[in-house]
Design a protein around this motif. Structure first.
Motif, PDB file in Angstrom:
ATOM      1  N   PRO A 187       0.783  -1.228   0.000  1.00  0.00           N
ATOM      2  CA  PRO A 187       0.000   0.000   0.000  1.00  0.00           C
ATOM      3  C   PRO A 187       0.816   1.280   0.000  1.00  0.00           C
ATOM      4  CG  PRO A 187      -0.241  -1.181   2.076  1.00  0.00           C
ATOM      5  CD  PRO A 187       0.660  -1.976   1.221  1.00  0.00           C
ATOM      6  N   ARG A 188       2.085   1.198   0.151  1.00  0.00           N
ATOM      7  CA  ARG A 188       2.816   2.444   0.267  1.00  0.00           C
ATOM      8  C   ARG A 188       3.532   2.822  -1.021  1.00  0.00           C
ATOM      9  NH1 ARG A 188       5.742   1.669   5.389  1.00  0.00           N
ATOM     10  NH2 ARG A 188       3.822   0.653   5.902  1.00  0.00           N
ATOM     11  N   VAL A 189       3.981   4.003  -1.006  1.00  0.00           N
ATOM     12  CA  VAL A 189       4.613   4.512  -2.212  1.00  0.00           C
ATOM     13  C   VAL A 189       6.058   4.061  -2.255  1.00  0.00           C
ATOM     14  CG1 VAL A 189       4.889   6.598  -3.535  1.00  0.00           C
ATOM     15  CG2 VAL A 189       3.331   6.557  -1.595  1.00  0.00           C
ATOM     16  N   ASP A 223       4.218  10.801  21.231  1.00  0.00           N
ATOM     17  CA  ASP A 223       4.936   9.532  21.386  1.00  0.00           C
ATOM     18  C   ASP A 223       3.914   8.415  21.587  1.00  0.00           C
ATOM     19  OD1 ASP A 223       6.395   7.348  22.116  1.00  0.00           O
ATOM     20  OD2 ASP A 223       7.212   8.217  23.957  1.00  0.00           O
ATOM     21  N   ASP A 224       3.780   7.568  20.580  1.00  0.00           N
ATOM     22  CA  ASP A 224       2.830   6.463  20.664  1.00  0.00           C
ATOM     23  C   ASP A 224       3.491   5.270  21.360  1.00  0.00           C
ATOM     24  OD1 ASP A 224       0.743   4.731  20.374  1.00  0.00           O
ATOM     25  OD2 ASP A 224       0.896   4.548  18.194  1.00  0.00           O
ATOM     26  N   ALA A 225       3.667   5.413  22.661  1.00  0.00           N
ATOM     27  CA  ALA A 225       4.192   4.323  23.511  1.00  0.00           C
ATOM     28  C   ALA A 225       5.494   3.716  22.991  1.00  0.00           C
ATOM     29  CB  ALA A 225       3.130   3.234  23.688  1.00  0.00           C
ATOM     30  N   TRP A 276      -2.262   1.602  11.589  1.00  0.00           N
ATOM     31  CA  TRP A 276      -1.742   2.150  10.321  1.00  0.00           C
ATOM     32  C   TRP A 276      -2.708   1.807   9.195  1.00  0.00           C
ATOM     33  CZ3 TRP A 276      -0.499   0.596   5.424  1.00  0.00           C
ATOM     34  CH2 TRP A 276       0.434   1.338   4.705  1.00  0.00           C
ATOM     35  N   GLY A 277      -2.911   2.744   8.281  1.00  0.00           N
ATOM     36  CA  GLY A 277      -3.584   2.433   7.020  1.00  0.00           C
ATOM     37  C   GLY A 277      -5.056   2.794   6.949  1.00  0.00           C
ATOM     38  N   GLY A 278      -5.461   3.285   5.785  1.00  0.00           N
ATOM     39  CA  GLY A 278      -6.871   3.529   5.510  1.00  0.00           C
ATOM     40  C   GLY A 278      -7.349   4.929   5.855  1.00  0.00           C
ATOM     41  N   GLU A 279      -6.706   5.555   6.852  1.00  0.00           N
ATOM     42  CA  GLU A 279      -7.185   6.880   7.282  1.00  0.00           C
ATOM     43  C   GLU A 279      -6.962   7.929   6.194  1.00  0.00           C
ATOM     44  OE1 GLU A 279      -4.073   6.242   7.745  1.00  0.00           O
ATOM     45  OE2 GLU A 279      -3.138   8.196   7.409  1.00  0.00           O
ATOM     46  N   ASN A 280      -5.961   7.718   5.342  1.00  0.00           N
ATOM     47  CA  ASN A 280      -5.688   8.687   4.281  1.00  0.00           C
ATOM     48  C   ASN A 280      -6.823   8.724   3.248  1.00  0.00           C
ATOM     49  OD1 ASN A 280      -4.933   6.056   3.655  1.00  0.00           O
ATOM     50  ND2 ASN A 280      -3.150   6.642   2.464  1.00  0.00           N
ATOM     51  N   PRO A 304       8.779  -1.162  10.236  1.00  0.00           N
ATOM     52  CA  PRO A 304       9.696  -1.605  11.276  1.00  0.00           C
ATOM     53  C   PRO A 304       8.998  -2.025  12.566  1.00  0.00           C
ATOM     54  CG  PRO A 304       9.652   0.781  11.222  1.00  0.00           C
ATOM     55  CD  PRO A 304       8.722   0.305  10.130  1.00  0.00           C
ATOM     56  N   TYR A 305       7.729  -1.692  12.697  1.00  0.00           N
ATOM     57  CA  TYR A 305       7.082  -1.923  14.001  1.00  0.00           C
ATOM     58  C   TYR A 305       6.015  -3.003  13.937  1.00  0.00           C
ATOM     59  CZ  TYR A 305       4.526   1.762  11.550  1.00  0.00           C
ATOM     60  OH  TYR A 305       3.906   2.503  10.590  1.00  0.00           O
ATOM     61  N   THR A 306       5.534  -3.392  15.099  1.00  0.00           N
ATOM     62  CA  THR A 306       4.513  -4.435  15.196  1.00  0.00           C
ATOM     63  C   THR A 306       3.131  -3.857  14.887  1.00  0.00           C
ATOM     64  OG1 THR A 306       4.183  -3.894  17.521  1.00  0.00           O
ATOM     65  CG2 THR A 306       5.768  -5.652  17.013  1.00  0.00           C
TER      66      THR A 306
HETATM   67  C1  UD2 Z   1       1.761   6.511   4.731  1.00  0.00           C
HETATM   68  C2  UD2 Z   1       1.759   7.922   5.307  1.00  0.00           C
HETATM   69  C3  UD2 Z   1       1.443   7.829   6.778  1.00  0.00           C
HETATM   70  C4  UD2 Z   1       0.077   7.229   6.963  1.00  0.00           C
HETATM   71  C5  UD2 Z   1       0.078   5.863   6.298  1.00  0.00           C
HETATM   72  C6  UD2 Z   1      -1.270   5.204   6.305  1.00  0.00           C
HETATM   73  C7  UD2 Z   1       3.071   9.485   4.002  1.00  0.00           C
HETATM   74  C8  UD2 Z   1       4.406  10.007   3.670  1.00  0.00           C
HETATM   75  N1  UD2 Z   1       3.014   8.570   4.994  1.00  0.00           N
HETATM   76  O1  UD2 Z   1       2.642   5.572   5.250  1.00  0.00           O
HETATM   77  O2  UD2 Z   1       1.471   9.100   7.388  1.00  0.00           O
HETATM   78  O3  UD2 Z   1      -0.914   8.054   6.443  1.00  0.00           O
HETATM   79  O4  UD2 Z   1       0.451   5.965   4.950  1.00  0.00           O
HETATM   80  O5  UD2 Z   1      -1.761   5.036   7.563  1.00  0.00           O
HETATM   81  O6  UD2 Z   1       2.097   9.905   3.403  1.00  0.00           O
HETATM   82  N2  UD2 Z   1       3.139   5.571  13.885  1.00  0.00           N
HETATM   83  C9  UD2 Z   1       2.651   5.665  15.190  1.00  0.00           C
HETATM   84  N3  UD2 Z   1       2.025   4.591  15.737  1.00  0.00           N
HETATM   85  C10 UD2 Z   1       1.827   3.425  15.058  1.00  0.00           C
HETATM   86  C11 UD2 Z   1       2.293   3.345  13.720  1.00  0.00           C
HETATM   87  C12 UD2 Z   1       2.937   4.447  13.160  1.00  0.00           C
HETATM   88  O7  UD2 Z   1       2.824   6.705  15.834  1.00  0.00           O
HETATM   89  O8  UD2 Z   1       1.245   2.498  15.603  1.00  0.00           O
HETATM   90  C13 UD2 Z   1       3.818   6.725  13.282  1.00  0.00           C
HETATM   91  C14 UD2 Z   1       5.171   6.426  12.646  1.00  0.00           C
HETATM   92  O9  UD2 Z   1       6.212   6.462  13.588  1.00  0.00           O
HETATM   93  C15 UD2 Z   1       5.259   7.524  11.598  1.00  0.00           C
HETATM   94  C16 UD2 Z   1       3.803   7.757  11.206  1.00  0.00           C
HETATM   95  O10 UD2 Z   1       3.007   7.165  12.217  1.00  0.00           O
HETATM   96  O11 UD2 Z   1       5.819   8.704  12.103  1.00  0.00           O
HETATM   97  C17 UD2 Z   1       3.467   7.119   9.859  1.00  0.00           C
HETATM   98  O12 UD2 Z   1       3.884   5.765   9.833  1.00  0.00           O
HETATM   99  P1  UD2 Z   1       4.799   5.194   8.660  1.00  0.00           P
HETATM  100  O13 UD2 Z   1       5.941   6.085   8.417  1.00  0.00           O
HETATM  101  O14 UD2 Z   1       5.078   3.775   8.943  1.00  0.00           O
HETATM  102  O15 UD2 Z   1       3.775   5.320   7.455  1.00  0.00           O
HETATM  103  P2  UD2 Z   1       4.128   5.401   5.850  1.00  0.00           P
HETATM  104  O16 UD2 Z   1       4.995   6.558   5.584  1.00  0.00           O
HETATM  105  O17 UD2 Z   1       4.594   4.100   5.436  1.00  0.00           O
END
Ligand code: UD2
Ligand code: MN
Length: 591
Positions: free
Chosen positions: A12-14, A176-178, A337-341, A372-374
């Motif tokens: 799903p990511r770019v 800070d998400d824990a 993560w995901g879907g909110e965008n 990188p995270y769970t």
């Molecule tokens: C993209 C978006 C991201 C988010 C995601 C879909 C960009 C550049 N990035 O993925 O913002 O919209 O799509 O959901 O558009 N994080 C937490 N808690 C969690 C998981 C993540 O705080 O449980 C933080 C993480 O540290 C980071 C941010 O959320 O700062 C986005 O996470 P990502 O970098 O893994 O997402 P990304 O860039 O792959």
């Protein structure tokens, strides 16, 4: 299973260099490194030495001590002006080990100063734009993070402080998400206390996921506008004014910068393309596709002008705080993560606002190939992601929700686990348009099925085989290649499913179209699957009577591969008696 997990997270990511269509190889200044200009004109640098996620390869043992060490050790000139960082080969083993902590080259990041210089990547015309800073609203910058590296997190913070007009930057909120890393506790509090701007750290004691973490930040924000950034970004000169000025003119605009690429291997700052916009595929995965023709025309007139986008990537955008709440902030039942965008993109567009990209605002982001995270929650990464996406579908897609579940077994499996009543009530309360309106008006170039267009398989009558599109490596955006003829799959099979639009385009998932790219040259035209571009070249007509599929521009008909090009379909002089030119459009139900 590992392969599946990697794919799920990655898809799903770019990712711009999944499919490096190398155009011009460059001689690299560094050892162990490959450089080229790809087909989009992007300068790409690839390190050969990376410890990337090779399925089956075990992750090196990351001890508690290693995880809790802040390895930030800057070298004054490393990465300056956005240059790549070269790690000497004798450090390769350590580099690979550290890579697994954040899924980017941590060793490289840790060498780059927090206030490194960056090139001014804006178009010349952007420099001529004058913004009345005293008349713009102020913003809170909200950065959520879970176990982020010190160097990337604080480089994000410093880049914002250095490159924002002080009067516009109300504060920075770090949510800070824990996180479990010790250096993100008191050391972070102490560090930000010394910064010249109000930087507050808000902590969630439980892992709440990025969506609810952003809500925590929004709740604390004092600025007029909320600006969200990921925790591994770098803002460039003049990034903020274009975002805020669009909102000052109209507070129902949700504005994104151009998201440039901070290379995950070298931390090189790579300028991204501006001629793309955000949308999504049949799996509701966010994608970058070539800009619609109407938008391209607008851009030709003024390349500094913000342009509409059907969807936003999600991580980097500004929104008026009151409008954010008026519109129902976020769906707080979405996890991790995901879907909110996409949820926010649909909601904004369908309920009266707009989503746009301001091309004079450039912010870099480290795109990673895996997470990188769970993903805490039932069913792990897939369970969490598809529950979020099922929510999006059930609230916003109307007739297309069934279509989504039909081709997404993972989402169909979890659809009964979610209840979306509150969000449906919100949609009702806001008197939003329906999804058909969205497709017709916001994304007319889309490739979703509609009542007034054919949807189904295109079968070659003589061979009983079906037209099939190629798959790009790693499920890349807009995969191109030969138009294939394969054994028909009985069930709904996206690779063999096409829409035939009223304008005559034969489109399918990922915005690719049946095309004859060299139809105007002297050579025998080959038929291929290419990125949809609304050119005359991609238009076809079908005659029910003769069952010929005619390519409009050349007047030739779709036929079996020729001897010269056995791997792809060909165009031949139309012949109503030729058995090899007869095609059957086999309609499929999608609602
Ligand atoms: C993209 C978006 C991201 C988010 C995601 C879909 C960009 C550049 N990035 O993925 O913002 O919209 O799509 O959901 O558009 N994080 C937490 N808690 C969690 C998981 C993540 O705080 O449980 C933080 C993480 O540290 C980071 C941010 O959320 O700062 C986005 O996470 P990502 O970098 O893994 O997402 P990304 O860039 O792959
Ligand atoms: Mn990110």
């Amino acid at each position: 299973l590992l392969v599946l997990v990697v794919f799920l997270i990655k898809d799903p990511r770019v990712s711009f260099d999944d499919n490096p269509d190398v155009m011009i190889p460059l001689k690299s200044r560094h050892q162990n490194q490959e450089e080229y200009i790809d087909k989009r004109g992007i300068h790409v640098v690839v390190g050969h030495y990376m410890g990337d996620d090779i399925p089956g390869k075990t992750t090196p043992n990351l001890t508690e001590e290693l995880l809790n060490t802040n390895g930030f050790s800057p070298q004054p000139t490393a990465g300056e002006n956005g240059n790549p960082v070269h790690i000497p080969s004798w450090e390769a083993a350590r580099m690979q080990q550290l890579y697994h902590i954040n899924k980017f080259n941590l060793l490289a990041s840790d060498r780059i100063p927090l206030n490194r210089t960056l090139p001014d990547v804006r178009k010349k015309k952007c420099h001529e734009k004058v913004y009345r800073v005293d008349q713009l609203p102020s913003t809170s910058v909200i950065i959520v993070f879970h176990n982020e590296a010190w160097s990337t997190l604080l480089r994000t913070v410093h880049s914002v402080i250095t490159r924002s007009p002080p009067s516009l930057l109300e504060e920075i909120l770090l949510v800070d998400d824990a996180s479990q890393r010790t250096f993100l506790k008191e050391p972070l509090d102490e560090y930000v206390a010394k910064l010249p701007v109000s930087v507050r750290v808000i902590r969630s004691s439980v892992r709440t996921g990025l969506i609810r973490a952003r809500l925590l930040g929004a709740q604390e924000a004092r600025g007029t506008v909320l600006t969200f950034l990921d925790a591994h970004c770098e803002a460039t000169a003049g990034w903020l004014e274009p975002l805020l000025s669009r909102i000052a003119e109209d507070r129902t605009r949700v504005v994104c910068p151009i998201i440039d690429i901070i290379h995950e291997d070298t931390f090189q700052y790579v300028r991204s393309f501006e001629l793309h916009w955000g949308a999504f595929n049949w799996n509701l995965h966010f994608r970058w596709y070539t800009l619609g023709q109407q938008e391209l025309d607008v851009r030709k007139k003024d390349i500094t002008e913000a342009y509409r986008t059907p969807a936003m990537a999600g991580g980097l955008f500004s929104i008026h705080k009151d409008y954010f709440y008026q519109l129902g902030s976020y769906d707080r039942n979405m996890d991790v993560w995901g879907g909110e965008n996409l949820e926010m993109s649909f909601r904004v567009w369908m309920c009266g606002g707009s989503v746009e990209i301001a091309p004079c605002s450039h912010v870099g982001h480290v795109f990673r190939k895996s997470s990188p995270y769970t993903f805490p929650g039932e069913g792990g990464v897939g369970g969490v992601l598809y529950r979020n996406l099922a929510r999006v579908a059930l609230v916003w897609l109307d007739d297309w929700a069934e279509f989504y579940f039909k081709i997404n077994a993972e989402a169909a499996r979890v659809r009964d686990d979610v209840t979306v009543r509150d969000r449906l009530m919100l949609r009702d309360r806001l008197s939003c348009h329906d999804f058909k309106w969205y497709l017709d008006n916001i994304w007319p170039e889309h490739f979703f099925p509609m009542k007034d267009r054919f949807f189904g398989k295109i079968r070659h009558e003589q061979l009983g085989r079906c037209l099939q599109r190629p798959v790009g490596p790693g499920g890349s955006n807009q995969p191109t290649g030969p138009a294939l003829l394969r054994e028909c799959v009985i069930e709904t099979f996206p690779l063999q499913t096409f829409v035939f639009t009223k304008k005559g385009y034969i489109m399918t998932d990922e915005s690719v179209c049946l095309d004859a790219p060299d139809a105007d040259s002297a050579r025998e035209p080959q038929v291929r699957i290419m990125a949809c571009n609304e050119f005359e070249r991609q238009r076809w007509t079908y005659d029910e009577q003769s069952r010929l599929l005619k390519h409009l521009m050349s007047g030739l008909c779709l036929d079996l591969p020729s001897k010269a090009n056995p791997e792809t379909l060909s165009l031949q002089k139309c012949d109503a008696y030729s058995r090899s030119q007869k095609w059957h459009f086999q309609h499929e139900d999608w609602t």
